[in-house]
Design a protein around this motif. Structure first.
Motif, mmCIF file in Angstrom:
data_model
loop_
_atom_site.group_PDB
_atom_site.id
_atom_site.type_symbol
_atom_site.label_atom_id
_atom_site.label_comp_id
_atom_site.label_asym_id
_atom_site.label_seq_id
_atom_site.Cartn_x
_atom_site.Cartn_y
_atom_site.Cartn_z
ATOM 1 N N ASN A 130 0.767 33.896 8.744
ATOM 2 C CA ASN A 130 1.056 34.977 9.683
ATOM 3 C C ASN A 130 0.098 36.139 9.475
ATOM 4 O O ASN A 130 -0.463 36.323 8.391
ATOM 5 C CB ASN A 130 2.491 35.469 9.512
ATOM 6 C CG ASN A 130 3.500 34.502 10.101
ATOM 7 O OD1 ASN A 130 3.318 33.991 11.197
ATOM 8 N ND2 ASN A 130 4.565 34.228 9.361
ATOM 9 N N ASN A 131 -0.049 36.942 10.515
ATOM 10 C CA ASN A 131 -0.933 38.093 10.432
ATOM 11 C C ASN A 131 -0.250 39.232 9.681
ATOM 12 O O ASN A 131 0.964 39.408 9.758
ATOM 13 C CB ASN A 131 -1.313 38.563 11.843
ATOM 14 C CG ASN A 131 -2.476 39.536 11.828
ATOM 15 O OD1 ASN A 131 -2.302 40.735 11.649
ATOM 16 N ND2 ASN A 131 -3.683 39.004 12.008
ATOM 17 N N ILE A 132 -1.049 40.020 8.939
ATOM 18 C CA ILE A 132 -0.493 41.099 8.120
ATOM 19 C C ILE A 132 0.263 42.126 8.965
ATOM 20 O O ILE A 132 1.212 42.755 8.487
ATOM 21 C CB ILE A 132 -1.591 41.796 7.291
ATOM 22 C CG1 ILE A 132 -2.731 42.278 8.191
ATOM 23 C CG2 ILE A 132 -2.100 40.899 6.197
ATOM 24 C CD1 ILE A 132 -3.791 43.082 7.459
ATOM 25 N N ASN A 133 -0.127 42.311 10.204
ATOM 26 C CA ASN A 133 0.558 43.275 11.074
ATOM 27 C C ASN A 133 2.005 42.872 11.345
ATOM 28 O O ASN A 133 2.843 43.725 11.642
ATOM 29 C CB ASN A 133 -0.185 43.414 12.409
ATOM 30 C CG ASN A 133 -1.502 44.137 12.259
ATOM 31 O OD1 ASN A 133 -1.540 45.313 11.932
ATOM 32 N ND2 ASN A 133 -2.595 43.422 12.476
ATOM 33 N N LEU A 134 2.273 41.575 11.227
ATOM 34 C CA LEU A 134 3.614 41.081 11.548
ATOM 35 C C LEU A 134 4.537 41.043 10.339
ATOM 36 O O LEU A 134 5.758 41.026 10.504
ATOM 37 C CB LEU A 134 3.513 39.673 12.153
ATOM 38 C CG LEU A 134 2.682 39.542 13.428
ATOM 39 C CD1 LEU A 134 2.598 38.081 13.849
ATOM 40 C CD2 LEU A 134 3.295 40.388 14.554
ATOM 41 N N VAL A 135 3.971 40.991 9.134
ATOM 42 C CA VAL A 135 4.820 40.772 7.951
ATOM 43 C C VAL A 135 4.839 41.936 6.960
ATOM 44 O O VAL A 135 5.811 42.105 6.233
ATOM 45 C CB VAL A 135 4.408 39.484 7.208
ATOM 46 C CG1 VAL A 135 4.656 38.272 8.067
ATOM 47 C CG2 VAL A 135 2.947 39.535 6.769
#
Length: 428
Positions: A130-135
């Motif tokens: 997952n992308n860092i912006n989401l997690v």
């Protein structure tokens, strides 16, 4: 005509033989094909112990041999990969710092549990991929990672979160193997240095406070000595008053140095002599030492022991210091015509000691800081009663060395209650 019949017979015979051979070969080839299909299905189910059981010769036999060798290589390679993965996972789990690796687009390639906790990632979602912006939910760290992404220079920063947690973050680029100018991602190392920063601040404050505390009496002593040297005609009463101040400041300086040395020794867990210590006997010694001070202020010093035979394994002088500091403070900060009560009893496999006074009390904003070195609620009053500002810090460290705790409840103008709890492992 007979020749034609003979030729036809041979042609039919050869055809029958060829047909029989072809059928036999086809049946055998089908059997081998079924064996290939069966083994390949086993392999697809990760049953790498399966092998082709074909005794054919020639090219088919060579194919079967190569196929079996390929299975062995796959089995060995996958086992090695799984072992390396297990090693990597174990190493990541054992690292006390947070480790995070992202690709050039900000997708998470690798993350350990400590990093998930620090970055406030969801415990119930798959993070890798997952992308860092989401997690990542820790906004300050996310912002720094986004700013660093694709950078070719390493970076180290400190971040203080909303919860006053201090993180030291090291950000380094990941280069493509053997190619130094192609970046494929970033690796982020996150370390919680909150305690380290606190200790550094405490050390800095301690040095500043010690310098100040030592400078004050030394300045006073130096000033009065200089005055006495320059004024030989000072009358005897003034001279004696000056000498009395010098003596008082010298005693204060001596007490301060002794407390600093004691605190340093306790913090370093020096090899103090351990013995079977009777709490009641030690208290009576303290009672005899402090009762005259209580009588001077018409304070009733009361005590109640549920069991006078209670003993702990510890250093007698240290335990005496704890009781003396708490009782002495209670007397110093309790106005005249009041009472102080000391209670000692067992509760839930622990020894509890309470020192309850009817003193001036402690403001709520100061309660969490009174065990800090040199912290004084009322600096002027503390110096007037002869305090060094280290008594409660020493008390806390001694109690901590016994595996115990010390807590305080207080109300301004009504008094304070100090509670020392010593766990059962120190009982005798």
């Amino acid at each position: 005509m007979e020749e034609l019949i003979t030729i036809m017979f041979f042609i039919i015979l050869i055809s029958v033989i060829i047909a029989i051979l072809s059928l036999r070969y086809t049946i055998r080839l089908r059997k081998y094909l079924e064996e290939f299909i069966y083994v390949s299905k086993k392999i697809s189910n990760k049953e790498f112990h399966t092998r082709l059981n074909i005794s054919a010769k020639g090219e088919l036999g060579e194919l079967a041999k190569n196929f079996n060798e390929m299975i062995e290589i796959m089995d060995s390679t996958i086992t090695e990969v799984e072992y390396n993965h297990l090693q990597m996972t174990s190493i990541l789990k054992s690292i006390s710092q947070g480790i995070l690796a992202i690709d050039i687009d900000g997708n998470i390639m690798l993350i350990n549990e400590e990093a998930k906790r620090m970055l406030k990632c969801s415990k119930y979602k798959t993070i890798e991929g997952n992308n860092i912006n989401l997690v990542i939910k820790e906004e300050k760290i996310l912002k720094e990672i986004l700013l660093f992404k694709s950078s070719k220079k390493s970076k180290k920063i400190e971040i203080t979160t909303e919860e006053d947690i201090v993180y030291e973050i090291s950000l380094d680029p990941i280069y493509l193997q053997d190619i130094n100018n192609i970046i494929i991602g970033s690796i982020i190392n996150i370390e919680d240095i909150t305690e380290k920063v606190k200790l550094e601040n405490m050390r800095s404050d301690f040095v500043a406070n010690v310098s100040h505390e030592l400078k004050t009496p030394l300045t006073s002593i130096s000033g009065f000595v200089e005055t006495l040297k320059l004024n030989e005609n000072i009358d005897i009463n003034t001279r004696n008053r000056f000498l009395g101040i010098i003596e008082s400041e010298s005693d204060r300086l001596k007490r301060l140095i002794e407390d600093i040395l004691l605190l340093s020794f306790i913090e370093k867990k020096g090899n103090a002599l351990l013995d079977s210590v009777s709490i009641y006997e030690v208290f009576i010694e303290v009672y005899d030492m402090t009762s005259y001070m209580a009588r001077e202020k018409n304070i009733k010093l009361l005590y109640e022991f549920e069991d006078k035979s209670l003993k702990v394994l510890g250093n007698r002088d240290y335990i005496k210091q704890v009781i003396l500091n708490l009782v002495d403070n209670a007397i110093k900060y309790t106005p005249e015509n009041n009472k102080i009560c000391v209670e000692v009893f067992k509760k839930d496999e622990s020894i509890i000691m309470k020192v309850i006074d009817q003193g001036v009390g402690i403001p709520q904003e100061d309660i969490n800081r009174i065990f800090e070195r040199f912290y004084r609620v009322d600096k002027a009053r503390s110096r007037d009663v002869g305090g060094t500002g280290l008594g409660l810090a020493i008390t806390k460290h001694i109690v901590k060395s016994l595996g115990g705790t010390i807590k305080v409840k207080s109300e301004l103008g009504k008094g304070s209650e100090f509670t020392v709890t010593i766990p059962s492992k120190n009982f005798l």
